[in-house]
Design a protein around this motif. Sequence first.
Motif, PDB file in Angstrom:
ATOM      1  N   PRO A  86       0.828  -1.219   0.000  1.00 51.57           N
ATOM      2  CA  PRO A  86       0.000   0.000   0.000  1.00 51.57           C
ATOM      3  C   PRO A  86       0.858   1.263   0.000  1.00 51.57           C
ATOM      4  O   PRO A  86       1.859   1.335   0.718  1.00 51.57           O
ATOM      5  CB  PRO A  86      -0.810  -0.103   1.294  1.00 51.57           C
ATOM      6  CG  PRO A  86      -0.143  -1.127   2.123  1.00 51.57           C
ATOM      7  CD  PRO A  86       0.696  -1.994   1.237  1.00 51.57           C
TER       8      PRO A  86
ATOM      9  N   CYS B 224     -12.859   2.451  -0.746  1.00 56.01           N
ATOM     10  CA  CYS B 224     -13.454   2.302  -2.089  1.00 56.01           C
ATOM     11  C   CYS B 224     -12.627   1.407  -2.995  1.00 56.01           C
ATOM     12  O   CYS B 224     -13.098   0.974  -4.047  1.00 56.01           O
ATOM     13  CB  CYS B 224     -13.517   3.662  -2.776  1.00 56.01           C
ATOM     14  SG  CYS B 224     -14.702   4.751  -2.055  1.00 56.01           S
TER      15      CYS B 224
ATOM     16  N   TYR C  45      -5.751  -5.447  -2.433  1.00 54.45           N
ATOM     17  CA  TYR C  45      -5.239  -6.600  -1.690  1.00 54.45           C
ATOM     18  C   TYR C  45      -5.283  -6.363  -0.189  1.00 54.45           C
ATOM     19  O   TYR C  45      -4.591  -7.015   0.586  1.00 54.45           O
ATOM     20  CB  TYR C  45      -3.870  -7.005  -2.262  1.00 54.45           C
ATOM     21  CG  TYR C  45      -4.176  -7.458  -3.648  1.00 54.45           C
ATOM     22  CD1 TYR C  45      -4.703  -8.721  -3.863  1.00 54.45           C
ATOM     23  CD2 TYR C  45      -4.163  -6.554  -4.712  1.00 54.45           C
ATOM     24  CE1 TYR C  45      -5.170  -9.094  -5.099  1.00 54.45           C
ATOM     25  CE2 TYR C  45      -4.621  -6.928  -5.960  1.00 54.45           C
ATOM     26  CZ  TYR C  45      -5.129  -8.203  -6.139  1.00 54.45           C
ATOM     27  OH  TYR C  45      -5.613  -8.580  -7.358  1.00 54.45           O
TER      28      TYR C  45
ATOM     29  N   HIS D 128      -4.375  -1.223   2.812  1.00 53.48           N
ATOM     30  CA  HIS D 128      -4.886  -0.087   3.583  1.00 53.48           C
ATOM     31  C   HIS D 128      -6.003  -0.538   4.511  1.00 53.48           C
ATOM     32  O   HIS D 128      -6.075  -0.111   5.653  1.00 53.48           O
ATOM     33  CB  HIS D 128      -5.402   1.021   2.647  1.00 53.48           C
ATOM     34  CG  HIS D 128      -4.312   1.764   1.925  1.00 53.48           C
ATOM     35  ND1 HIS D 128      -4.295   1.892   0.564  1.00 53.48           N
ATOM     36  CD2 HIS D 128      -3.218   2.416   2.381  1.00 53.48           C
ATOM     37  CE1 HIS D 128      -3.226   2.596   0.208  1.00 53.48           C
ATOM     38  NE2 HIS D 128      -2.555   2.923   1.290  1.00 53.48           N
TER      39      HIS D 128
ATOM     40  N   ILE E 227     -14.705  -2.052  -0.867  1.00 51.60           N
ATOM     41  CA  ILE E 227     -15.265  -2.261  -2.216  1.00 51.60           C
ATOM     42  C   ILE E 227     -14.129  -2.511  -3.205  1.00 51.60           C
ATOM     43  O   ILE E 227     -13.058  -1.902  -3.088  1.00 51.60           O
ATOM     44  CB  ILE E 227     -15.985  -0.973  -2.677  1.00 51.60           C
ATOM     45  CG1 ILE E 227     -17.058  -0.581  -1.686  1.00 51.60           C
ATOM     46  CG2 ILE E 227     -16.566  -1.111  -4.071  1.00 51.60           C
ATOM     47  CD1 ILE E 227     -17.444   0.873  -1.807  1.00 51.60           C
ATOM     48  N   ASP E 228     -14.361  -3.358  -4.159  1.00 56.35           N
ATOM     49  CA  ASP E 228     -13.460  -3.457  -5.324  1.00 56.35           C
ATOM     50  C   ASP E 228     -14.272  -4.041  -6.471  1.00 56.35           C
ATOM     51  O   ASP E 228     -15.215  -4.803  -6.251  1.00 56.35           O
ATOM     52  CB  ASP E 228     -12.240  -4.336  -5.039  1.00 56.35           C
ATOM     53  CG  ASP E 228     -11.056  -3.956  -5.917  1.00 56.35           C
ATOM     54  OD1 ASP E 228     -10.063  -3.427  -5.403  1.00 56.35           O
ATOM     55  OD2 ASP E 228     -11.136  -4.175  -7.160  1.00 56.35           O
TER      56      ASP E 228
ATOM     57  N   ASP F 255     -12.788  -5.855  -8.791  1.00 56.26           N
ATOM     58  CA  ASP F 255     -12.005  -6.967  -9.316  1.00 56.26           C
ATOM     59  C   ASP F 255     -12.243  -8.214  -8.465  1.00 56.26           C
ATOM     60  O   ASP F 255     -11.932  -8.226  -7.270  1.00 56.26           O
ATOM     61  CB  ASP F 255     -10.523  -6.552  -9.281  1.00 56.26           C
ATOM     62  CG  ASP F 255      -9.622  -7.595  -9.897  1.00 56.26           C
ATOM     63  OD1 ASP F 255      -9.969  -8.785  -9.879  1.00 56.26           O
ATOM     64  OD2 ASP F 255      -8.545  -7.205 -10.394  1.00 56.26           O
TER      65      ASP F 255
ATOM     66  N   ARG G 161     -18.394  -1.071  -8.478  1.00 54.99           N
ATOM     67  CA  ARG G 161     -17.668   0.169  -8.782  1.00 54.99           C
ATOM     68  C   ARG G 161     -17.941   1.201  -7.704  1.00 54.99           C
ATOM     69  O   ARG G 161     -19.056   1.235  -7.165  1.00 54.99           O
ATOM     70  CB  ARG G 161     -18.112   0.709 -10.130  1.00 54.99           C
ATOM     71  CG  ARG G 161     -17.686  -0.185 -11.257  1.00 54.99           C
ATOM     72  CD  ARG G 161     -17.859   0.507 -12.599  1.00 54.99           C
ATOM     73  NE  ARG G 161     -17.110  -0.227 -13.600  1.00 54.99           N
ATOM     74  CZ  ARG G 161     -16.615   0.319 -14.698  1.00 54.99           C
ATOM     75  NH1 ARG G 161     -16.788   1.595 -14.948  1.00 54.99           N
ATOM     76  NH2 ARG G 161     -15.932  -0.407 -15.554  1.00 54.99           N
TER      77      ARG G 161
ATOM     78  N   GLY H 263      -6.739   3.679  -9.307  1.00 52.89           N
ATOM     79  CA  GLY H 263      -5.782   3.178 -10.283  1.00 52.89           C
ATOM     80  C   GLY H 263      -5.708   1.674 -10.227  1.00 52.89           C
ATOM     81  O   GLY H 263      -6.605   1.002  -9.749  1.00 52.89           O
ATOM     82  N   VAL H 264      -4.566   1.199 -10.693  1.00 51.58           N
ATOM     83  CA  VAL H 264      -4.415  -0.224 -10.910  1.00 51.58           C
ATOM     84  C   VAL H 264      -3.531  -0.807  -9.803  1.00 51.58           C
ATOM     85  O   VAL H 264      -2.702  -0.087  -9.247  1.00 51.58           O
ATOM     86  CB  VAL H 264      -3.819  -0.398 -12.337  1.00 51.58           C
ATOM     87  CG1 VAL H 264      -2.388   0.018 -12.418  1.00 51.58           C
ATOM     88  CG2 VAL H 264      -4.009  -1.749 -12.893  1.00 51.58           C
TER      89      VAL H 264
ATOM     90  N   MET I 222     -10.538  -4.070 -15.180  1.00 50.09           N
ATOM     91  CA  MET I 222     -10.419  -4.389 -13.754  1.00 50.09           C
ATOM     92  C   MET I 222     -11.554  -5.338 -13.366  1.00 50.09           C
ATOM     93  O   MET I 222     -11.383  -6.215 -12.545  1.00 50.09           O
ATOM     94  CB  MET I 222     -10.502  -3.118 -12.924  1.00 50.09           C
ATOM     95  CG  MET I 222      -9.309  -2.200 -13.126  1.00 50.09           C
ATOM     96  SD  MET I 222      -9.428  -0.806 -12.017  1.00 50.09           S
ATOM     97  CE  MET I 222      -8.216   0.276 -12.709  1.00 50.09           C
TER      98      MET I 222
ATOM     99  N   GLU J  24     -15.315   7.504 -13.237  1.00 47.86           N
ATOM    100  CA  GLU J  24     -15.554   6.904 -11.912  1.00 47.86           C
ATOM    101  C   GLU J  24     -15.188   7.891 -10.804  1.00 47.86           C
ATOM    102  O   GLU J  24     -15.921   8.055  -9.830  1.00 47.86           O
ATOM    103  CB  GLU J  24     -14.691   5.642 -11.753  1.00 47.86           C
ATOM    104  CG  GLU J  24     -15.237   4.440 -12.467  1.00 47.86           C
ATOM    105  CD  GLU J  24     -16.504   3.911 -11.792  1.00 47.86           C
ATOM    106  OE1 GLU J  24     -16.454   3.598 -10.596  1.00 47.86           O
ATOM    107  OE2 GLU J  24     -17.533   3.835 -12.471  1.00 47.86           O
TER     108      GLU J  24
ATOM    109  N   ARG K 150       6.254   2.219  -6.978  1.00 44.74           N
ATOM    110  CA  ARG K 150       4.933   2.749  -7.381  1.00 44.74           C
ATOM    111  C   ARG K 150       4.563   4.020  -6.630  1.00 44.74           C
ATOM    112  O   ARG K 150       3.732   4.794  -7.084  1.00 44.74           O
ATOM    113  CB  ARG K 150       3.841   1.704  -7.094  1.00 44.74           C
ATOM    114  CG  ARG K 150       3.680   0.657  -8.154  1.00 44.74           C
ATOM    115  CD  ARG K 150       2.411  -0.140  -7.929  1.00 44.74           C
ATOM    116  NE  ARG K 150       1.233   0.596  -8.290  1.00 44.74           N
ATOM    117  CZ  ARG K 150       0.297   1.006  -7.430  1.00 44.74           C
ATOM    118  NH1 ARG K 150       0.412   0.752  -6.144  1.00 44.74           N
ATOM    119  NH2 ARG K 150      -0.752   1.661  -7.847  1.00 44.74           N
TER     120      ARG K 150
END
Length: 307
Positions: A8, A29, A33, A36, A52-53, A55, A79, A104-105, A128, A214, A294
Motif C-alpha cells: 500500500p 473504495c 489486496y 490499507h 469495495i473493489d 475486481d 464500482r 488506479g491499478v 479491472m 468513476e 509505485r
Amino acid sequence: MQNIPHIPVLYREVIEAFKNIESGIIIDCTMGYGGHSSMILEANPNIKLIAIDQDQTAIEFSTERLSKYAERVSIRKGRFSNVIKDILEEYGVDEIKGLLADIGVSSLQLDQKDRGFSYESENLDMRMDKDAPLTAQTVVNEYSTSELETILLEYGELRNYKKIASTIVNNRPFTSAKELSDTLKDDMPRGKKIHPATLLMQAIRIEVNDELGELKSLLGSLQNAGLSSAKIAIISFHSLEDRIVKQEFIKWSKSCICPSEAFRCECGNNHSLGKIVTRKPLMAQEDELKENVRSRSAKMRVFQMDN
Ligand SMILES: C[S@@+](CC[C@H](N)C(=O)[O-])C[C@H]1O[C@@H](n2cnc3c(N)ncnc32)[C@H](O)[C@@H]1O
C-alpha cells in the motif's frame, strides 16, 4: 499465509488521516489486496469498514486476508461511483466517518500477464472488472483515429499522439499488448525512467475502465450525500486525476457559490462542506520511495467534511 502482491502506498499518511476516528463507518473504495483496509482496521479498533473493489481476484484475496476482522468488515464487489448512496441506503445509516480511494491499478493487476495491463501481455484486455463490456481490444481495434488521438493525448500525455494513433490504425487488428507495444516501439518517447510503452498502456487502461468518469462520479456523490463529519482521502497517480480532486475540494470548501461576476453575494454564503486538510498533496517520503517504486507518483489529498 498469503503472499501479499501489493504494497500500500502512503501507508503512514493514510493512518494519520483517519487516526482521530474512534467509531462509525469507514469506506475503503479500492480495497485491492487489503493493505490499507487491514491497517485502518488495526489502527482504529472500534470502527466498521466497508470495503469495495470491482475486481473479483481482489475480492477473493482480501476476503481471506481480512477474515480475522470479519465481524467489523463488509466486503462488496462493485464500482465506487455512486457507492455512497447505495451504501447509506443498504446499511440504513446517514453518516460515514471516513472514506479512502486509492485509485488506479494494483501491482497484481499489472503483474498478471493474462489481465492484459502490461506491455508484455499476450492479450489485450485491461478490464479491472472481467464482466465489464469494454476491453482494450475494442479500444485499439475499433476506435476512430480521432478517438484514439484524444485518449493518447489526454490520458497518456503523449506528445506524438497523432503519429501513434495513425500507426495503430494502419497496423490493426492487434491481438496482444505485446504486439501493440512492439509495433509502436519507434513512436514511443525515450529517455524516461519508465518503459516507453507505459504511457500508451496507461491511456488505454484509463479509457477501458472509465477511470476519470468513476472518480468524478464518486466526488459528485460525496458532495450530494449530506455527510456531516466524514474525512475524505483520495490517492491518485495521474496529474489529471489529482487536478480533478484538487478542484473539487476547492469547490467544496467555498462558502459563496455566486458566479465570479456577481455584484454581491446572493447565495446565502453558507455552502461550504468543510475544510481542505492538505493544501498541497501528500507524497511518499524517501524511505517509502526506496521500498516501493509505485509510490513515486502517488499524491494524496484530504478533505474534512464539516456540515
Ligand atoms: C491501487 S489498488 C488499491 C490497493 C489497496 N489500497 C491495497 O492496499 O491493497 C486499486 C484497486 O482499486 C480497484 N478499483 C479501481 N477503480 C475502481 C472502481 N471504479 N470501483 C471499484 N474498484 C476500483 C482496482 O480493481 C484495484 O484493486
